[in-house]
Design an enzyme around this catalytic site. Sequence first.
Site, PDB file in Angstrom:
ATOM      1  CG  HIS A 164      -1.710  -1.235   1.422  1.00  0.00           C
ATOM      2  ND1 HIS A 164      -2.968  -1.449   0.911  1.00  0.00           N
ATOM      3  CD2 HIS A 164      -1.360  -2.379   2.074  1.00  0.00           C
ATOM      4  CE1 HIS A 164      -3.385  -2.669   1.274  1.00  0.00           C
ATOM      5  NE2 HIS A 164      -2.419  -3.250   1.960  1.00  0.00           N
ATOM      6  CB  SER A 285      13.363  23.734 -13.071  1.00  0.00           C
ATOM      7  OG  SER A 285      12.607  24.926 -13.124  1.00  0.00           O
ATOM      8  CE  LYS A 291      11.168  20.952 -10.023  1.00  0.00           C
ATOM      9  NZ  LYS A 291      10.119  20.132  -9.426  1.00  0.00           N
ATOM     10  CD  GLU A 298       8.878  13.416 -14.572  1.00  0.00           C
ATOM     11  OE1 GLU A 298       7.876  14.069 -14.275  1.00  0.00           O
ATOM     12  OE2 GLU A 298       9.986  13.941 -14.801  1.00  0.00           O
ATOM     13  CE1 TYR A 325      -2.982  -6.656 -46.760  1.00  0.00           C
ATOM     14  CE2 TYR A 325      -4.409  -5.748 -48.464  1.00  0.00           C
ATOM     15  CZ  TYR A 325      -3.393  -5.595 -47.545  1.00  0.00           C
ATOM     16  OH  TYR A 325      -2.784  -4.368 -47.408  1.00  0.00           O
ATOM     17  CE  LYS A 333       3.168  -2.712 -43.714  1.00  0.00           C
ATOM     18  NZ  LYS A 333       1.916  -3.497 -43.617  1.00  0.00           N
TER      19      LYS A 333
HETATM   20  N1  ARG Z   1       1.224  -2.138 -48.541  1.00  0.00           N
HETATM   21  C1  ARG Z   1       0.374  -3.251 -48.312  1.00  0.00           C
HETATM   22  C2  ARG Z   1       0.304  -3.578 -46.835  1.00  0.00           C
HETATM   23  O1  ARG Z   1       1.153  -3.176 -46.133  1.00  0.00           O
HETATM   24  C3  ARG Z   1       0.879  -4.445 -49.036  1.00  0.00           C
HETATM   25  C4  ARG Z   1      -0.189  -5.414 -49.425  1.00  0.00           C
HETATM   26  C5  ARG Z   1      -1.052  -4.788 -50.458  1.00  0.00           C
HETATM   27  N2  ARG Z   1      -1.949  -5.715 -51.008  1.00  0.00           N
HETATM   28  C6  ARG Z   1      -3.013  -5.341 -51.745  1.00  0.00           C
HETATM   29  N3  ARG Z   1      -3.772  -6.255 -52.181  1.00  0.00           N
HETATM   30  N4  ARG Z   1      -3.255  -4.082 -51.997  1.00  0.00           N
HETATM   31  O2  ARG Z   1      -0.607  -4.193 -46.365  1.00  0.00           O
END
Ligand code: ARG
Length: 466
Positions: A164, A285, A291, A298, A325, A333
């Site tokens: 605590h 600071s 400081k 942080e 897909y 990404k």
């Molecule tokens: N730049 C696309 C991605 O990162 C690659 C795959 C694209 N595929 C498609 N059918 N347009 O997902």
Amino acid sequence: MAKKKNTKANALWGGHFSAGPAAAFAEINPSIDVDQRLYREDIQGSLAHVEMLAAQKIISAKDAASISKGLKQIQAEIESGKFTFTPALEDIHMHIEARLSELIGAVAGKLHTARSRNDQVATDLRLYSRHALRALDAALRELQAALLVQAEQHTATILPGMTHLQPAQPILFAHHLLAYVEMFQRDRTRLEDAGLRMNESPLGAAALAGTTYPIDRARTAKALGFAAPMRNSLDAVSDRDYVIEILAALSLVAMHLSRLAEEMIFWSNPLVGFIRLSDAFTSGSSIMPQKRNPDAAELIRGKSGGIIGALSALLITMKSLPLAYNKDMQEDKRAYFHALDETLLMLAAMTGMVADMRVHKDTMRRAASRGFLNATDLADWLVQTLAIPFREAHHLTGKLVLLAEKKKCGLEELSLKEMQTVHPKITRDIYHALALENCVARRKSEGGTAPERVRAAIATAKKEYL
Ligand code: ARG
């Protein structure tokens, strides 16, 4: 004035298009700013693919050789900074293919036989993740090493252990640091485990359904270091569970880092004064000359939110996508790479801070002597020496705590007479039980804070984790 329509269709996929993209589409569609970092894996995947196409006599050995040569040249161009990236070419796959046809002409078009960008990007990302996992493991190991160096120096440093955030029982500072060594070890095994599960090759799944060409998926899988080809082509191109798993593991790393950062912020507060963070990881600071702000700690605490955010971002992106897909997946990404970069940075900063921190043992020891950290030991002594049931011993000890509080002294500073007011059979022996060093030394149970246990734990960690 009416806006002029863009009439330039995409050269790689625009065969049946008569108009080019609207400005907003041209801006929303590309991913090259993010996925250019996949160039090495993209080329590695293409080299394996083209070698297999030739081995299977799908293309000629001569064509394969010229494609491979071109790909290697492109890698050199990218690495020497000579390559130009442009949003018009969308992503890394199209950049490399477009440059390849500039270099070797129409033969370049044969590279994409029996392949799609869908299995290509899935392959690239798995290869990239493999490297990322290695870097993360090394960074976590470095942090463990820094924690262990500090731990070795503090196997006799006593500080108040808390529950605590209230002083609870005395512990060794080394023991406290070792708790984090364990957490980071589990993080390493989680990442390793994710790495094993994702180590299957999507290449050859093509767009979604497999391909009519007589490809050899086992060959490309082996060439790329995968354990086997993925078994289902739809799954191969459409799942990103491995990215999510890694993000989940990173969220735990971030959470652990954030807790340690929080403790370092607390310990370095001048009101506490347990540690001093180095100049290299703190800032002053502009207005308050006294400081020393723990900015790096942080920021580690602050950035952990972003990592956990990346995990939910990708879970939410994926959760409603039908097979196979979908372009939504291109967004994986951005969050993923950011989380990888940030985690590595947080680990580097934490490792530096731990290595640099100066530990004020005397302040820790003084703090441990306040707050009746030896109260449990007093109760235990009553149980073990006078055979008093623990609940009753707890109650009697509480009375002594009250008395010591009134007298503004520690339990060990009460006179024997005062002790005996709660039980006449208490002897001088009790003072031995109350010395903090003894309180710590007696916690010899497995995983406990006794110096012998802690020294053994350090040795084991050094042997098994580093
Ligand atoms: N730049 C696309 C991605 O990162 C690659 C795959 C694209 N595929 C498609 N059918 N347009 O997902």
